[in-house]
Design an enzyme around this catalytic site. Sequence first.
Site, mmCIF file in Angstrom:
data_model
loop_
_atom_site.group_PDB
_atom_site.id
_atom_site.type_symbol
_atom_site.label_atom_id
_atom_site.label_comp_id
_atom_site.label_asym_id
_atom_site.label_seq_id
_atom_site.Cartn_x
_atom_site.Cartn_y
_atom_site.Cartn_z
ATOM 1 N N PHE A 170 26.210 74.791 54.339
ATOM 2 C CA PHE A 170 27.440 75.109 55.060
ATOM 3 C C PHE A 170 28.438 75.925 54.249
ATOM 4 O O PHE A 170 29.541 76.233 54.725
ATOM 5 C CB PHE A 170 28.111 73.820 55.564
ATOM 6 C CG PHE A 170 28.421 72.801 54.490
ATOM 7 C CD1 PHE A 170 29.527 72.908 53.671
ATOM 8 C CD2 PHE A 170 27.587 71.695 54.317
ATOM 9 C CE1 PHE A 170 29.821 71.964 52.704
ATOM 10 C CE2 PHE A 170 27.867 70.728 53.347
ATOM 11 C CZ PHE A 170 28.989 70.872 52.533
ATOM 12 N N HIS A 178 42.034 68.443 53.315
ATOM 13 C CA HIS A 178 41.234 68.195 52.118
ATOM 14 C C HIS A 178 42.020 67.306 51.168
ATOM 15 O O HIS A 178 43.245 67.403 51.081
ATOM 16 C CB HIS A 178 40.906 69.517 51.398
ATOM 17 C CG HIS A 178 40.268 69.294 50.072
ATOM 18 N ND1 HIS A 178 38.923 69.038 49.940
ATOM 19 C CD2 HIS A 178 40.796 69.230 48.813
ATOM 20 C CE1 HIS A 178 38.648 68.841 48.654
ATOM 21 N NE2 HIS A 178 39.761 68.958 47.960
#
Length: 140
Positions: free
Chosen positions: A59, A117
């Site tokens: 990814f 994140h």
Amino acid sequence: MATERTLAMIKPDAVKLNVLGEVFSAIEGAGLRPVALKRVRLSRPQAEGFYAVHRDRPFFNDLTAFMTEGPAVIMVLEGENAISVWRGLLGATNPADAEDGTLRKRFGASIQCNGFHGSDATDTAGFEISHMFGGVEIAD
Ligand code: CMP
């Protein structure tokens, strides 16, 4: 209990939702405080460097493209156990698995476009903070 710093990011998908106030409310409610903060549009090399640990993952290309699609809000958060406290506010990486009330459950769309994140350990926090901020940008 240890005072820590963590790199916290509101990714382009969540910036687009215009929910900064709700994110800061969660940060303040958890006893964390931003000691550095900026809104930036990452370049592809900056995103690739940030996620270098994932370079060999399938990814990686899609992730780094997504991270450059629009501005992100990047912070250094400080507080007691800041790393685990921020990750607790985020919930699981995949919003589908995240606990109710967590930021990823509320605002994340997919495992890639998961809104946020947070550093996962003190050494990665050190790397990520120095990748994103110069010393004069951090004021405690
Ligand atoms: P983050 O916490 O920023 O750390 C690495 C990122 O890679 C993660 O959030 C997701 O955005 C992305 N990611 C992790 N696993 C996958 C996956 N299986 N497919 C796509 N993206 C992923």
